[in-house]
Design an enzyme around this catalytic site. Structure first.
Site, PDB file in Angstrom:
ATOM      1  N   TRP A 109       6.694 -10.345   0.304  1.00  4.04           N
ATOM      2  CA  TRP A 109       6.894  -8.836   0.151  1.00  4.04           C
ATOM      3  C   TRP A 109       7.163  -8.560   1.690  1.00  4.04           C
ATOM      4  CZ3 TRP A 109       7.717  -6.296  -3.339  1.00  4.04           C
ATOM      5  CH2 TRP A 109       6.504  -6.042  -5.040  1.00  4.04           C
ATOM      6  N   ASP A 165       2.668  -2.467   6.128  1.00  4.03           N
ATOM      7  CA  ASP A 165       2.640  -2.689   4.987  1.00  4.03           C
ATOM      8  C   ASP A 165       1.170  -2.914   4.930  1.00  4.03           C
ATOM      9  OD1 ASP A 165       2.606  -2.635   2.480  1.00  4.03           O
ATOM     10  OD2 ASP A 165       4.057  -3.970   2.300  1.00  4.03           O
ATOM     11  N   LYS A 197      -1.901   0.403  -5.541  1.00  8.73           N
ATOM     12  CA  LYS A 197      -3.147  -0.710  -5.551  1.00  8.73           C
ATOM     13  C   LYS A 197      -5.068  -0.270  -5.194  1.00  8.73           C
ATOM     14  CE  LYS A 197       0.236  -3.655  -5.599  1.00  8.73           C
ATOM     15  NZ  LYS A 197       1.774  -3.336  -4.697  1.00  8.73           N
TER      16      LYS A 197
HETATM   17  C1  LIG Z   1       2.561  -3.988  -4.662  1.00  8.10           C
HETATM   18  C2  LIG Z   1       3.402  -4.363  -2.542  1.00  8.10           C
HETATM   19  C3  LIG Z   1       4.621  -3.691  -2.647  1.00  8.10           C
HETATM   20  C4  LIG Z   1       5.870  -3.370  -3.542  1.00  8.10           C
HETATM   21  O1  LIG Z   1       5.489  -1.679  -3.868  1.00  8.10           O
HETATM   22  P1  LIG Z   1       6.209  -0.502  -4.609  1.00  8.10           P
HETATM   23  O2  LIG Z   1       5.531   0.317  -4.461  1.00  8.10           O
HETATM   24  O3  LIG Z   1       6.526  -1.690  -6.161  1.00  8.10           O
HETATM   25  O4  LIG Z   1       7.865  -0.726  -4.286  1.00  8.10           O
HETATM   26  C5  LIG Z   1       4.939  -3.985  -1.078  1.00  8.10           C
HETATM   27  N1  LIG Z   1       4.046  -5.167  -0.134  1.00  8.10           N
HETATM   28  C6  LIG Z   1       2.719  -5.357  -0.430  1.00  8.10           C
HETATM   29  C7  LIG Z   1       1.966  -5.928   0.225  1.00  8.10           C
HETATM   30  C8  LIG Z   1       2.753  -4.893  -2.159  1.00  8.10           C
HETATM   31  O5  LIG Z   1       1.174  -5.251  -2.838  1.00  8.10           O
END
Ligand SMILES: *Cc1c(COP(=O)(O)O)cnc(C)c1O
Length: 355
Positions: A99, A166, A190
């Site tokens: 990511w 993030d 998540k």
């Molecule tokens: C799952 C995830 C993403 C991507 O998320 P989407 O909503 O599918 O775009 C980005 N960064 C991290 C750390 C993630 O776990």
């Protein structure tokens, strides 16, 4: 039988959130309408949005001067929203996983990107340390939890430049000093709610400084001005997030979550380290409390599929590892109870005893 849900995302949510959302789908706050069919401009949904924002501020301790937004699209949308709004010339990224790599790649469309440090040399199994954050950049971007590789940055870094994080897979898992960050974003699926909505927390004085023109939907100020309702927001998703935030608050907030998350991950890592059949893949000091990655130990490699089906027979689902690590990944998000981790540990013991 209720499953033990170790899915990495979309993932387990509190029963409170699921029951409350189901009820609102039948009858939204006594309106006689389903939440699927109400206007986002009505006073009922307006109250939901306000409550969701207020609860984020309360639960996370967001200081004055920050805006809290619920925007459409996933965290991947933020990979370009962030540089659109904050990258004038140059930005720094910490490359700790897939990511993080994707986020840095998107930023390259907007300016120069400096990779301050990377753990790619060891398949992202650790978090780089001892790097120097440059001071001539617009911001420094980190991924606090590397969902795929099972590593986590557990401390709020001191950064000489605006820190952007993030936090998709570990937001609300521990208390966070929000004041250390300029911008935090997290896809909901998540630790918060259903996929399709993303939480953004941004220090307002950082905005409005770009020379580039940008689409209204990309400009954070658009969403700040309209209370996240410039266009039709993902109504049901925001409602579910609001319920999870209520659940967090009613269950002791982030101090309580922090304790339970420590207990859950310690229980599982202790078993991985003890059990002759399994071995952890992440560097011990960087082990994630949210995503626990492990593989079959030397001599037991051929038993991987057998363990997955054994676990499945015990109601343990979602433990297959990401293809780039292999083996297993048990995601221990807030809503996963300690009993589910114990059930996995018991299954690992039983598996060991029979081999
Ligand atoms: C799952 C995830 C993403 C991507 O998320 P989407 O909503 O599918 O775009 C980005 N960064 C991290 C750390 C993630 O776990």
């Amino acid at each position: 039988m209720k499953k033990h849900n170790f899915n990495p995302g979309p993932s387990i949510l509190p029963q409170y959130t699921i029951d409350g959302t189901a009820a609102a789908i039948k009858d939204f706050m006594g309106t006689g309408l389903s939440i699927l069919e109400v206007s986002h401009r009505g006073k009922e949904f307006d109250a939901v949005m306000n409550d969701a924002v207020a609860l984020v501020k309360e639960v996370l301790g967001v200081p004055e001067g920050y805006a809290v937004l619920f925007v459409g699209g996933g965290a991947s949308t933020q990979f370009f929203h962030v540089p659109y709004n904050l990258l004038e010339k140059k930005a720094a990224y910490l490359k700790t996983g897939e990511w993080a790599t994707k986020a840095a790649k998107e930023a390259e469309l907007f300016g120069e990107v400096v990779i301050v440090a990377s753990s790619e040399d060891k398949n992202f199994s650790y978090v780089p340390k001892g790097y120097v954050i440059p001071t001539d950049v617009d911001y420094f971007h980190i991924t606090t939890n590397n969902t795929i590789y099972g590593t986590e940055i557990m401390t709020d870094l001191d950064s000489p430049v605006t820190l952007v994080a993030d936090m998709s897979s570990d937001i609300f898992s521990r208390p966070v000093d929000v004041a250390k960050y300029g911008l935090i974003y997290a896809g909901a699926q998540k630790n918060l709610g259903p996929a399709g909505v993303t939480l953004v927390i941004v220090r307002e004085d950082l905005l409005g400084k770009m020379t580039r023109k940008m689409p209204k939907m990309v400009d954070y100020r658009t969403h700040i001005k309209s209370n996240s309702m410039f266009n039709t927001p993902p109504v049901v998703n925001v409602y579910a997030c609001m319920l999870t935030l209520q659940w967090l608050k009613n269950n002791g907030g982030l101090v309580a979550m922090d304790k339970v998350n420590a207990a859950k991950s310690e229980l599982l890592y202790a078993e991985i380290d003890r059990n002759k059949c399994f071995v952890g893949t992440a560097a011990k000091e960087d082990r994630s409390r949210m995503n626990v990655c492990f593989v079959m130990a030397e001599g037991y490699k051929e038993l991987e599929a057998e363990f997955i089906s054994f676990a499945s027979s015990k109601g343990l689902v979602g433990i297959k590892g990401h293809r780039s690590v292999g083996g297993f990944r048990a995601s221990l998000y807030n809503a996963l109870p300690l009993e589910s981790v114990q059930a996995l540990v018991d299954a690992m013991r039983e598996f060991e005893a029979s081999h």
